[in-house]
Structures are given as structure tokens and as C-alpha cells.
Design a protein around this motif. Structure first.
Motif, PDB file in Angstrom:
ATOM      1  N   ASP A 142       0.840  -1.213   0.000  1.00  0.00           N
ATOM      2  CA  ASP A 142       0.000   0.000   0.000  1.00  0.00           C
ATOM      3  C   ASP A 142       0.871   1.259   0.000  1.00  0.00           C
ATOM      4  O   ASP A 142       0.597   2.215  -0.734  1.00  0.00           O
ATOM      5  CB  ASP A 142      -0.915   0.015   1.230  1.00  0.00           C
ATOM      6  N   SER A 143       1.912   1.267   0.819  1.00  0.00           N
ATOM      7  CA  SER A 143       2.787   2.438   0.918  1.00  0.00           C
ATOM      8  C   SER A 143       3.544   2.677  -0.383  1.00  0.00           C
ATOM      9  O   SER A 143       3.657   3.816  -0.852  1.00  0.00           O
ATOM     10  CB  SER A 143       3.786   2.254   2.073  1.00  0.00           C
ATOM     11  N   PHE A 144       4.070   1.608  -0.973  1.00  0.00           N
ATOM     12  CA  PHE A 144       4.835   1.756  -2.220  1.00  0.00           C
ATOM     13  C   PHE A 144       3.924   2.196  -3.374  1.00  0.00           C
ATOM     14  O   PHE A 144       4.304   3.047  -4.184  1.00  0.00           O
ATOM     15  CB  PHE A 144       5.553   0.458  -2.575  1.00  0.00           C
ATOM     16  N   ASN A 145       2.730   1.624  -3.425  1.00  0.00           N
ATOM     17  CA  ASN A 145       1.798   2.021  -4.493  1.00  0.00           C
ATOM     18  C   ASN A 145       1.364   3.476  -4.339  1.00  0.00           C
ATOM     19  O   ASN A 145       1.101   4.161  -5.333  1.00  0.00           O
ATOM     20  CB  ASN A 145       0.572   1.102  -4.489  1.00  0.00           C
ATOM     21  N   ARG A 146       1.310   3.952  -3.089  1.00  0.00           N
ATOM     22  CA  ARG A 146       0.901   5.326  -2.822  1.00  0.00           C
ATOM     23  C   ARG A 146       1.904   6.330  -3.399  1.00  0.00           C
ATOM     24  O   ARG A 146       1.534   7.399  -3.862  1.00  0.00           O
ATOM     25  CB  ARG A 146       0.770   5.532  -1.316  1.00  0.00           C
ATOM     26  N   CYS A 147       3.176   5.962  -3.400  1.00  0.00           N
ATOM     27  CA  CYS A 147       4.188   6.913  -3.880  1.00  0.00           C
ATOM     28  C   CYS A 147       4.680   6.600  -5.294  1.00  0.00           C
ATOM     29  O   CYS A 147       5.417   7.399  -5.884  1.00  0.00           O
ATOM     30  CB  CYS A 147       5.371   6.973  -2.910  1.00  0.00           C
ATOM     31  N   LEU A 148       4.271   5.460  -5.856  1.00  0.00           N
ATOM     32  CA  LEU A 148       4.760   5.050  -7.173  1.00  0.00           C
ATOM     33  C   LEU A 148       4.397   6.053  -8.261  1.00  0.00           C
ATOM     34  O   LEU A 148       5.247   6.432  -9.086  1.00  0.00           O
ATOM     35  CB  LEU A 148       4.206   3.667  -7.528  1.00  0.00           C
ATOM     36  N   THR A 149       3.143   6.495  -8.289  1.00  0.00           N
ATOM     37  CA  THR A 149       2.688   7.412  -9.353  1.00  0.00           C
ATOM     38  C   THR A 149       3.516   8.686  -9.383  1.00  0.00           C
ATOM     39  O   THR A 149       3.949   9.133 -10.453  1.00  0.00           O
ATOM     40  CB  THR A 149       1.197   7.758  -9.156  1.00  0.00           C
ATOM     41  N   TYR A 150       3.750   9.258  -8.213  1.00  0.00           N
ATOM     42  CA  TYR A 150       4.497  10.529  -8.153  1.00  0.00           C
ATOM     43  C   TYR A 150       5.902  10.354  -8.722  1.00  0.00           C
ATOM     44  O   TYR A 150       6.341  11.144  -9.567  1.00  0.00           O
ATOM     45  CB  TYR A 150       4.572  11.025  -6.708  1.00  0.00           C
ATOM     46  N   PHE A 151       6.625   9.345  -8.259  1.00  0.00           N
ATOM     47  CA  PHE A 151       8.013   9.172  -8.696  1.00  0.00           C
ATOM     48  C   PHE A 151       8.088   8.745 -10.160  1.00  0.00           C
ATOM     49  O   PHE A 151       9.031   9.092 -10.870  1.00  0.00           O
ATOM     50  CB  PHE A 151       8.733   8.181  -7.794  1.00  0.00           C
ATOM     51  N   SER A 152       7.059   8.025 -10.608  1.00  0.00           N
ATOM     52  CA  SER A 152       7.015   7.625 -12.014  1.00  0.00           C
ATOM     53  C   SER A 152       6.770   8.837 -12.917  1.00  0.00           C
ATOM     54  O   SER A 152       7.443   9.013 -13.942  1.00  0.00           O
ATOM     55  CB  SER A 152       5.916   6.581 -12.214  1.00  0.00           C
ATOM     56  N   GLN A 153       5.822   9.675 -12.533  1.00  0.00           N
ATOM     57  CA  GLN A 153       5.501  10.876 -13.325  1.00  0.00           C
ATOM     58  C   GLN A 153       6.681  11.838 -13.396  1.00  0.00           C
ATOM     59  O   GLN A 153       6.868  12.547 -14.383  1.00  0.00           O
ATOM     60  CB  GLN A 153       4.284  11.587 -12.743  1.00  0.00           C
ATOM     61  N   ASN A 154       7.492  11.841 -12.340  1.00  0.00           N
ATOM     62  CA  ASN A 154       8.626  12.756 -12.295  1.00  0.00           C
ATOM     63  C   ASN A 154       9.940  12.097 -12.724  1.00  0.00           C
ATOM     64  O   ASN A 154      11.007  12.707 -12.619  1.00  0.00           O
ATOM     65  CB  ASN A 154       8.772  13.339 -10.881  1.00  0.00           C
ATOM     66  N   ILE A 159      14.980   6.348  -7.283  1.00  0.00           N
ATOM     67  CA  ILE A 159      14.010   5.883  -6.277  1.00  0.00           C
ATOM     68  C   ILE A 159      13.097   4.816  -6.881  1.00  0.00           C
ATOM     69  O   ILE A 159      12.740   3.835  -6.219  1.00  0.00           O
ATOM     70  CB  ILE A 159      13.182   7.064  -5.741  1.00  0.00           C
ATOM     71  N   LEU A 160      12.746   4.972  -8.156  1.00  0.00           N
ATOM     72  CA  LEU A 160      11.866   3.989  -8.812  1.00  0.00           C
ATOM     73  C   LEU A 160      12.473   2.595  -8.810  1.00  0.00           C
ATOM     74  O   LEU A 160      11.749   1.601  -8.695  1.00  0.00           O
ATOM     75  CB  LEU A 160      11.586   4.421 -10.254  1.00  0.00           C
ATOM     76  N   VAL A 161      13.796   2.503  -8.934  1.00  0.00           N
ATOM     77  CA  VAL A 161      14.461   1.194  -8.909  1.00  0.00           C
ATOM     78  C   VAL A 161      14.083   0.454  -7.635  1.00  0.00           C
ATOM     79  O   VAL A 161      13.631  -0.700  -7.670  1.00  0.00           O
ATOM     80  CB  VAL A 161      15.999   1.346  -8.989  1.00  0.00           C
ATOM     81  N   GLU A 162      14.243   1.131  -6.497  1.00  0.00           N
ATOM     82  CA  GLU A 162      13.950   0.479  -5.220  1.00  0.00           C
ATOM     83  C   GLU A 162      12.460   0.244  -5.024  1.00  0.00           C
ATOM     84  O   GLU A 162      12.042  -0.771  -4.458  1.00  0.00           O
ATOM     85  CB  GLU A 162      14.503   1.317  -4.067  1.00  0.00           C
ATOM     86  N   ILE A 163      11.621   1.163  -5.500  1.00  0.00           N
ATOM     87  CA  ILE A 163      10.167   0.982  -5.356  1.00  0.00           C
ATOM     88  C   ILE A 163       9.721  -0.247  -6.151  1.00  0.00           C
ATOM     89  O   ILE A 163       9.007  -1.109  -5.640  1.00  0.00           O
ATOM     90  CB  ILE A 163       9.398   2.235  -5.814  1.00  0.00           C
ATOM     91  N   TYR A 164      10.149  -0.325  -7.424  1.00  0.00           N
ATOM     92  CA  TYR A 164       9.767  -1.476  -8.249  1.00  0.00           C
ATOM     93  C   TYR A 164      10.275  -2.780  -7.638  1.00  0.00           C
ATOM     94  O   TYR A 164       9.555  -3.782  -7.597  1.00  0.00           O
ATOM     95  CB  TYR A 164      10.305  -1.325  -9.671  1.00  0.00           C
ATOM     96  N   TYR A 165      11.519  -2.760  -7.163  1.00  0.00           N
ATOM     97  CA  TYR A 165      12.068  -3.993  -6.572  1.00  0.00           C
ATOM     98  C   TYR A 165      11.255  -4.408  -5.344  1.00  0.00           C
ATOM     99  O   TYR A 165      10.893  -5.581  -5.192  1.00  0.00           O
ATOM    100  CB  TYR A 165      13.539  -3.819  -6.177  1.00  0.00           C
TER     101      TYR A 165
END
Length: 438
Positions: A142-154, A159-165
Motif C-alpha cells: 500500500d505504501s509503495f503504491n501510494r508513492c509510485l505514481t508521483y516518482f514515475s511521473q517525475n 528511487i523507482l528502482v527500489e520501489i519497483y524492486y
């Protein structure tokens, strides 16, 4: 200057002071002129704007700069950021000292404060990583999905590497292998786009993909990723992953029945693990050597390795490892027709597995127990255990293991003179096996 936005700003400030349009008119600026400004119909001159600003007790720059904040607002904002920073620092301290529940509490409090998007999303990222450490993978996801959109759009690749992993890891732990694989591959893709120089991280991702393909039964793809990881780890001298990849390649070659290659890779892994004194890996490698020698029917050698592995896992308090070795020792005694010894080992394993609530392994073990009791001609006990196995394996949807259980039940019905039931179960076994290897 956006005249509509400016007009609204003037109107809002006037209403806050409970003033009417006539209250801020005067000199050459009539009430009607003020009305036109507030409606965004005209663009006021600097003189008019300065006049209105003074009436509203605001500096002129307040209406000229969209990002203007007065002193009180700035002080509030600075104080809020100080609170956030303090909570984040306390969260990191708690994390470093192992007080994970406290860390989560600090991060959650920080998320309640009104700060910019970047800060909130970074905190969500920290929170997700903390949840993974306590193995609360649903909350982490839930926490990772909450911040995924923001970091992906920017396009913040690092940071996306660690979020996706981490999303991949959560899905894997939650038994969603296809989703896990998708995110692991995205993590590798983002890594290549980034400027990250982190050998350990890339090795971890390559190894995780190889490991997942192994679990999905795609052995050739698994071998390719293990080899890729091994080459990269060797080039970058990331020693612990050199051992891990050799271990993984040993397992894959064992499954592919390429035993000489399997032994070669496992022994290389064992040398490194011993040099680094990584006891868990040493225990795993002894266990894998036991599997290889079992397949080669060198049972005495296999038993020695399983016993070594069992002893190390016992010292480490790893009950899953202990149960695995007891099961394999029981299986060897079964092959040697030492059924009493086989039952002793397997019942010991079953007790541990029930304590761990390891349903998948319990299901497999009931199949083995049913087969042993069939050999002992205890048909009632055999039927009971095989049906327990079917019940568990059906629930878990494990086709390969379910096929083995149906085959064992078919053998039971042959033994008690029920060929029709035997044929029915053999057919179910074959159908499942065909479906599994599609």
C-alpha cells in the motif's frame, strides 16, 4: 498576470476582512471599477493595485507573486517542516536500532502533516521499506503504491528502482509470482536508465529474477539470469552473490539432471560460504549436495550431507531447514526399505511443519507417509494420509504435487483390488501432469 486569479484573490482577501467593495474604493477608483477587477474583467494598473493592497493591509507583492507568503505563513511552514524532519530523523533512528514499530509510528505521524508532495512521497517510501522489514507485505505494498505514481511521473529513476524492486518482493511474498516478476523486470529497466552505481543492488535484482523463474519452473530462463548475475558479481567482486549464484546454478542443474555441473557449482558456492562463514548458506549447500547424491543413489554420502545440514540449521534455530533435512533422510530410508526409520524421520519433520503451519510441505509429506504405509500394507492409514494430502494440495492448487498424490492413491487402489478407482486416479494424475507442463 492572470486577471481572473488576481480578481479572485482580491475578493477573497476583502471577504476575510468582512469588507464591502465600497469599503475599498476611493480616490479615482470607484466601487464599479473594484467590481470589474474582482470579476477579472479588467487588468488593474499598478497604482490601482497598490491602492487596493493598502486598503486590504497587504504588501503589493502579495498580489503580484502567486507564491508569495507572508511572515506568519512562512513561520508556520518552517515549523511544520521542522516537525516533519524531527519525526523522520526519529523514525530512522528507531529503524537503525531495530525498533520498527516506533519507526512506523513516527513515519505515520509525519504523513499527517501538510507538506509538499515530494516529502510526503519520500516518507511513504520509507514507511514501505519499514513494513517489509516486519514482513507486513500488504501494508508495504500500500505504501509503495501510494508513492509510485508521483516518482514515475517525475521520472526519478533512482528511487523507482527500489520501489519497483520492493513491490516485486511484496508480490512474491504474497504468492503473486507473475506480478512479482513484472516489477522485478521493471526495476532492472529503471536501473539501466539511472546513474546508480550500486553493485549489490543490481546483483540482488538479477538474482531475484533468476530465483523467481526457478520457482515458476522456467529453468532455462532462471539459469540465464543466475549466469548473468554471476558474471556481473564476478566482474564487480560482489562476493556474497558469487556464492548465491553458484548455489542457484547448482540447484537448476540438479533439476535439469546435469549432476556433474550441479556438483561443480555447489562446491564453488560452498568454498566461498565457508570463507565468509555464512552458516545459513553452508547449511543450504550441504542440503543441496544431499539432493544431488540422493538422485545419484549414493545414499550414504547423501545422508552425511543431510545430517550436516540438519545440525547447522538446528544451531541456527531454522526449523524449516531442519524439517526439510528430516524429510529427505526419511525419503532415503524409504528407498532403502528401512520403513521404521523412514517413519521416525518423517514424523519428526511433520511435527515441526505443523508447528510452522507450512501447509505446502505438510501436503507433500502426507503423500510420502501414505506411500510408506502402503508399502507396510497398512491400507487404512495409507488412505487416510493420501486423502489428507489431496485435501491440502487441492486447496493450494499445486498441480505437480497433486499429480503425485493421485498416482499414490492409484497405487493404493491397485493394491486393494479396485482397478476402476485406480484407473480414475491415474488418469487424474496424468491430466494434472500434462496441465503442469503446458
Amino acid at each position: 498576470m492572470d486577471v481572473v486569479k488576481l480578481g479572485k484573490k482580491i475578493r477573497d482577501e476583502r471577504k476575510k476582512l468582512l469588507l464591502k467593495q465600497g469599503d475599498i474604493s476611493g480616490d479615482e477608483f470607484s466601487k464599479g471599477y473594484i467590481s470589474l477587477i474582482e470579476k477579472g474583467k479588467i487588468n488593474p494598473s499598478l497604482k490601482a493595485l497598490d491602492f487596493i493592497a493598502k486598503k486590504l493591509n497587504k504588501p503589493l507583492v502579495y498580489f503580484l507573486d502567486d507564491d508569495y507568503k507572508d511572515k506568519a505563513e512562512l513561520i508556520d511552514e518552517i515549523n511544520t517542516y521542522k516537525k516533519v524532519l524531527k519525526l523522520v530523523i526519529e523514525g530512522r533512528k528507531s529503524l537503525d536500532s531495530g525498533n520498527l514499530a516506533d519507526a512506523i509510528s513516527y513515519y505515520q505521524k509525519a504523513l499527517e502533516l501538510n507538506v509538499d508532495e515530494y516529502t510526503l512521497n519520500i516518507i511513504s517510501f520509507y514507511l514501505g521499506r519499514t513494513y517489509t522489514k516486519i514482513e507486513d507485505y500488504k501494508s508495504a505494498l500500500d505504501s509503495f503504491n501510494r508513492c509510485l505514481t508521483y516518482f514515475s511521473q517525475n521520472s526519478l529513476h533512482e528511487i523507482l528502482v527500489e520501489i519497483y524492486y520492493n513491490i516485486g518482493l511484496c508480490h512474491e511474498k504474497l504468492q503473486n509470482p507473475d506480478a512479482a516478476l513484472t516489477f522485478y523486470l521493471k526495476a532492472i529497466d529503471e536501473f539501466e536508465k539511472s546513474s546508480i552505481i550500486n553493485y549489490e543492488l543490481k546483483c540482488k535484482m538479477l538474482y531475484s529474477i533468476g530465483d523467481l523463474y526457478n520457482k515458476l519452473g522456467e529453468l532455462i530462463k532462471s539459469r540465464d539470469y543466475y549466469l548473468n548475475c554471476l558474471n556481473y558479481a564476478t566482474m564487480t567482486n560482489t562476493v556474497n552473490y558469487i556464492a548465491k549464484c553458484n548455489n542457484g546454478l547448482g540447484l537448476i542443474n540438479y533439476k535439469l539432471k546435469e549432476y556433474n555441473d550441479a556438483l561443480n557449482y555447489i562446491r564453488k558456492s560452498l568454498v566461498i560460504s565457508k570463507a565468509l562463514n555464512i552458516k545459513g548458506d553452508i547449511a543450504s549447500e550441504y542440503n543441496l549436495l544431499g539432493f544431488v547424491y540422493t538422485d545419484l543413489r549414493k545414499y550414504n554420502i547423501a545422508k552425511r550431507y543431510f545430517l550436516k545440514s540438519y545440525s547447522m540449521y538446528k544451531d541456527l534455530g531454522n526449523k524449516t531447514g531442519m524439517a526439510c533435512n528430516l524429510t529427505e533422510l526419511g525419503r532415503i530410508e524409504f528407498y532403502l526399505e528401512n520403513y521404521d526409520k523412514a517413519l521416525e524421520h518423517i514424523n519428526s519433520s511433520m511435527n515441526i511443519l505443523k508447528e510452522l503451519n507450512a501447509e505446502e510441505e505438510i501436503g507433500r509429506l502426507y503423500t510420502l507417509l501414505g506411500t510408506i504405509h502402503l508399502k507396510l500394507k497398512d491400507f487404512k492409514q495409507s488412505a487416510s494420509e493420501l486423502n489428507k494430502s489431496l485435501e491440502i494440495l487441492k486447496k493450494l492448487g499445486l498441480k505437480r504435487e497433486l499429480s503425485d498424490a493421485y498416482k499414490a492413491l492409484g497405487n493404493l487402489y491397485i493394491s486393494i483390488g479396485k482397478p476402476d478407482l485406480a484407473s480414475e486416479n491415474f488418469n487424474k494424475s496424468i491430466e494434472l501432469l500434462c496441465d503442469y507442463y503446458k
